[in-house]
Design a protein around this motif. Sequence first.
Motif, PDB file in Angstrom:
ATOM      1  N   VAL A 184       0.842  -1.204   0.000  1.00 20.55           N
ATOM      2  CA  VAL A 184       0.000   0.000   0.000  1.00 20.55           C
ATOM      3  C   VAL A 184       0.877   1.254   0.000  1.00 20.55           C
ATOM      4  CG1 VAL A 184      -1.720   1.312   1.330  1.00 20.55           C
ATOM      5  CG2 VAL A 184      -2.012  -1.153   1.000  1.00 20.55           C
ATOM      6  N   GLU A 185       1.952   1.229   0.746  1.00 19.74           N
ATOM      7  CA  GLU A 185       2.866   2.385   0.750  1.00 19.74           C
ATOM      8  C   GLU A 185       3.375   2.648  -0.661  1.00 19.74           C
ATOM      9  OE1 GLU A 185       6.471   3.551   3.598  1.00 19.74           O
ATOM     10  OE2 GLU A 185       7.084   2.131   2.057  1.00 19.74           O
ATOM     11  N   GLN A 186       3.738   1.565  -1.364  1.00 18.34           N
ATOM     12  CA  GLN A 186       4.309   1.712  -2.696  1.00 18.34           C
ATOM     13  C   GLN A 186       3.262   1.965  -3.774  1.00 18.34           C
ATOM     14  OE1 GLN A 186       6.486  -1.939  -2.887  1.00 18.34           O
ATOM     15  NE2 GLN A 186       8.241  -1.103  -1.762  1.00 18.34           N
ATOM     16  N   GLY A 187       1.990   1.863  -3.404  1.00 17.31           N
ATOM     17  CA  GLY A 187       0.931   2.123  -4.375  1.00 17.31           C
ATOM     18  C   GLY A 187       0.628   0.941  -5.280  1.00 17.31           C
ATOM     19  N   VAL A 188       1.232  -0.237  -5.004  1.00 13.52           N
ATOM     20  CA  VAL A 188       0.889  -1.445  -5.772  1.00 13.52           C
ATOM     21  C   VAL A 188      -0.595  -1.742  -5.525  1.00 13.52           C
ATOM     22  CG1 VAL A 188       1.361  -3.905  -6.051  1.00 13.52           C
ATOM     23  CG2 VAL A 188       3.237  -2.319  -5.578  1.00 13.52           C
ATOM     24  N   ALA A 189      -1.010  -1.552  -4.279  1.00 18.68           N
ATOM     25  CA  ALA A 189      -2.441  -1.554  -3.938  1.00 18.68           C
ATOM     26  C   ALA A 189      -2.769  -0.139  -3.454  1.00 18.68           C
ATOM     27  CB  ALA A 189      -2.733  -2.568  -2.840  1.00 18.68           C
ATOM     28  N   ASP A 190      -3.968   0.366  -3.809  1.00 21.20           N
ATOM     29  CA  ASP A 190      -4.349   1.707  -3.348  1.00 21.20           C
ATOM     30  C   ASP A 190      -4.737   1.679  -1.880  1.00 21.20           C
ATOM     31  OD1 ASP A 190      -4.320   2.999  -6.008  1.00 21.20           O
ATOM     32  OD2 ASP A 190      -5.959   1.593  -6.417  1.00 21.20           O
ATOM     33  N   ILE A 191      -5.408   0.581  -1.511  1.00 22.79           N
ATOM     34  CA  ILE A 191      -5.900   0.482  -0.132  1.00 22.79           C
ATOM     35  C   ILE A 191      -5.714  -0.954   0.365  1.00 22.79           C
ATOM     36  CG2 ILE A 191      -7.596   2.358  -0.322  1.00 22.79           C
ATOM     37  CD1 ILE A 191      -9.771   0.187  -0.667  1.00 22.79           C
ATOM     38  N   GLY A 192      -5.848  -1.142   1.678  1.00 19.75           N
ATOM     39  CA  GLY A 192      -5.700  -2.479   2.239  1.00 19.75           C
ATOM     40  C   GLY A 192      -6.543  -2.633   3.480  1.00 19.75           C
ATOM     41  N   ILE A 193      -6.866  -3.881   3.788  1.00 15.61           N
ATOM     42  CA  ILE A 193      -7.561  -4.198   5.031  1.00 15.61           C
ATOM     43  C   ILE A 193      -6.662  -5.133   5.823  1.00 15.61           C
ATOM     44  CG2 ILE A 193      -9.537  -5.405   6.074  1.00 15.61           C
ATOM     45  CD1 ILE A 193     -11.224  -4.496   3.681  1.00 15.61           C
ATOM     46  N   LEU A 194      -6.341  -4.750   7.046  1.00 16.32           N
ATOM     47  CA  LEU A 194      -5.521  -5.608   7.909  1.00 16.32           C
ATOM     48  C   LEU A 194      -5.629  -5.149   9.348  1.00 16.32           C
ATOM     49  CD1 LEU A 194      -1.727  -4.758   7.502  1.00 16.32           C
ATOM     50  CD2 LEU A 194      -3.566  -3.254   6.865  1.00 16.32           C
ATOM     51  N   GLY A 195      -5.031  -5.940  10.250  1.00 14.39           N
ATOM     52  CA  GLY A 195      -5.080  -5.593  11.663  1.00 14.39           C
ATOM     53  C   GLY A 195      -4.249  -4.349  11.944  1.00 14.39           C
ATOM     54  N   ARG A 230       4.840   1.719   8.087  1.00 16.82           N
ATOM     55  CA  ARG A 230       5.023   2.205   6.719  1.00 16.82           C
ATOM     56  C   ARG A 230       4.268   3.524   6.557  1.00 16.82           C
ATOM     57  NH1 ARG A 230       8.507  -0.179   2.942  1.00 16.82           N
ATOM     58  NH2 ARG A 230       9.006  -2.252   3.739  1.00 16.82           N
ATOM     59  N   ASN A 231       4.560   4.234   5.488  1.00 22.27           N
ATOM     60  CA  ASN A 231       3.888   5.505   5.252  1.00 22.27           C
ATOM     61  C   ASN A 231       2.530   5.269   4.579  1.00 22.27           C
ATOM     62  OD1 ASN A 231       3.274   8.169   4.822  1.00 22.27           O
ATOM     63  ND2 ASN A 231       4.556   8.354   2.998  1.00 22.27           N
ATOM     64  N   VAL A 232       1.538   4.952   5.398  1.00 28.09           N
ATOM     65  CA  VAL A 232       0.169   4.732   4.907  1.00 28.09           C
ATOM     66  C   VAL A 232      -0.787   5.486   5.825  1.00 28.09           C
ATOM     67  CG1 VAL A 232       0.661   2.439   3.933  1.00 28.09           C
ATOM     68  CG2 VAL A 232      -0.127   2.614   6.296  1.00 28.09           C
ATOM     69  N   ALA A 233      -1.972   5.800   5.288  1.00 33.22           N
ATOM     70  CA  ALA A 233      -2.965   6.510   6.112  1.00 33.22           C
ATOM     71  C   ALA A 233      -4.001   5.521   6.611  1.00 33.22           C
ATOM     72  CB  ALA A 233      -3.637   7.583   5.272  1.00 33.22           C
ATOM     73  N   THR A 234      -4.287   5.537   7.910  1.00 33.37           N
ATOM     74  CA  THR A 234      -5.357   4.688   8.443  1.00 33.37           C
ATOM     75  C   THR A 234      -6.663   5.476   8.355  1.00 33.37           C
ATOM     76  OG1 THR A 234      -3.844   3.524   9.888  1.00 33.37           O
ATOM     77  CG2 THR A 234      -6.166   3.425  10.487  1.00 33.37           C
ATOM     78  N   LEU A 235      -7.609   4.962   7.556  1.00 31.52           N
ATOM     79  CA  LEU A 235      -8.828   5.726   7.278  1.00 31.52           C
ATOM     80  C   LEU A 235      -9.976   5.381   8.213  1.00 31.52           C
ATOM     81  CD1 LEU A 235      -8.945   5.517   3.370  1.00 31.52           C
ATOM     82  CD2 LEU A 235      -7.904   7.287   4.792  1.00 31.52           C
ATOM     83  N   ASP A 236     -10.251   4.096   8.359  1.00 34.00           N
ATOM     84  CA  ASP A 236     -11.423   3.693   9.146  1.00 34.00           C
ATOM     85  C   ASP A 236     -11.118   2.452   9.962  1.00 34.00           C
ATOM     86  OD1 ASP A 236     -13.345   5.554   7.954  1.00 34.00           O
ATOM     87  OD2 ASP A 236     -13.062   4.379   6.135  1.00 34.00           O
ATOM     88  N   ARG A 237     -11.733   2.379  11.136  1.00 34.82           N
ATOM     89  CA  ARG A 237     -11.702   1.147  11.927  1.00 34.82           C
ATOM     90  C   ARG A 237     -12.909   0.332  11.479  1.00 34.82           C
ATOM     91  NH1 ARG A 237      -8.081   2.069  15.884  1.00 34.82           N
ATOM     92  NH2 ARG A 237      -8.713   0.313  17.164  1.00 34.82           N
ATOM     93  N   ALA A 286      -9.497  -4.682  12.778  1.00 36.60           N
ATOM     94  CA  ALA A 286      -9.185  -4.497  11.361  1.00 36.60           C
ATOM     95  C   ALA A 286      -9.387  -3.025  10.988  1.00 36.60           C
ATOM     96  CB  ALA A 286     -10.087  -5.389  10.509  1.00 36.60           C
ATOM     97  N   VAL A 287      -8.485  -2.522  10.151  1.00 38.41           N
ATOM     98  CA  VAL A 287      -8.598  -1.133   9.700  1.00 38.41           C
ATOM     99  C   VAL A 287      -8.450  -1.061   8.178  1.00 38.41           C
ATOM    100  CG1 VAL A 287      -7.770  -0.041  11.841  1.00 38.41           C
ATOM    101  CG2 VAL A 287      -6.108  -0.705  10.098  1.00 38.41           C
ATOM    102  N   LEU A 288      -8.926   0.056   7.636  1.00 37.79           N
ATOM    103  CA  LEU A 288      -8.764   0.322   6.203  1.00 37.79           C
ATOM    104  C   LEU A 288      -7.631   1.331   6.050  1.00 37.79           C
ATOM    105  CD1 LEU A 288     -10.068  -0.050   3.331  1.00 37.79           C
ATOM    106  CD2 LEU A 288     -11.361   2.025   3.805  1.00 37.79           C
ATOM    107  N   ILE A 289      -6.609   0.946   5.284  1.00 42.40           N
ATOM    108  CA  ILE A 289      -5.494   1.878   5.069  1.00 42.40           C
ATOM    109  C   ILE A 289      -5.424   2.280   3.598  1.00 42.40           C
ATOM    110  CG2 ILE A 289      -4.109   1.018   7.018  1.00 42.40           C
ATOM    111  CD1 ILE A 289      -2.357  -0.478   4.909  1.00 42.40           C
ATOM    112  N   ALA A 290      -4.792   3.430   3.343  1.00 38.49           N
ATOM    113  CA  ALA A 290      -4.678   3.906   1.953  1.00 38.49           C
ATOM    114  C   ALA A 290      -3.273   4.393   1.680  1.00 38.49           C
ATOM    115  CB  ALA A 290      -5.676   5.033   1.705  1.00 38.49           C
TER     116      ALA A 290
END
Length: 285
Positions: free
Chosen positions: A59-70, A79-86, A181-185
Amino acid sequence: MCTLKLAIQKNGRLSEQSLELLKTCGIRLANGDRKLRATATNFPLEVLFLRDDDIPQYVEQGVADIGILGENEVLEKARNVATLDRLSFAACRLSLAIPREESYTGLRYFNNKRIATSYPRILGAFLKEQQIVAEIEEIGGSVEIAPGIGLADGICDIVSTGSTLLMNGLKEVETILRSEAVLIATPGIGPGPAAILEQLRFRIRAVHNAATHKYILLNAPDAALAEISTLIPGMKSPTILPLAREGWSSIHSVVREDIFWEVTGQLKKAGAEGILVIPIEKMIL
Ligand code: ATP
Ligand code: MG
């Protein structure tokens, strides 16, 4: 055409619920056999199935735009990612545990001890903050057996029910993090994927609101309407319909699940009868 790329865990505790979330958001996957990637048939989304450890980097590298994980994994990888939602699933805690027969005297117990963990960064930061000097033994998995085989004095690991600790003769003594679990971007998400992401978050919120609220119907004497309306104000105000029986009304509203039982007691006291509670499928505020 522009698509949003979402990384989820391939196999593990988050996989089923991540897929379930997409399903309840009305998103269908074409080849859902979890090979490596799947495409949604009715939403501009591509799903990448990965190990959860790798998701922050992708997600940091932009291979995926967003991710779901713990969230635990997000914080550990830093990593340099934004946590958007719990996302209200996969709740667990990162805790310190020691052999059951040891007497625990407080955090200072860990001074000069060896602690086995897969979360060296989070644990290191915690110990530093608490001014505890301990040795961290980083291991990849099966952390709970470390004290039994003489590798460490205690462990720092993910706990949900505590049964794994119990089975390994350990007891939980401190919680250092609560996770779910959170949504990161990715930080540099493009305008196309960003617009799709907002549509997805809109759906996730609707599903989440629905899961945490109930639709409630009840009958009450007209004299009680004012009081009942303040107890169940709903999204804007309750719906009030006259009953065929003179002096009575039916009131419809929405209540938060967590305060539901408390409110029901107050409603009964206020004169409510025939209370019906109905699940909500989607709720858009
Ligand atoms: P992967 O093969 O993808 O690396 P994993 O073995 O690292 O998988 P899982 O055990 O599937 O990971 O756990 C994934 C996430 O589920 C954890 O990081 C944590 O956020 C959450 N979780 C919830 N409850 C538990 C639990 N009881 N034990 C472990 N993880 C849990
Ligand atoms: Mg992992």
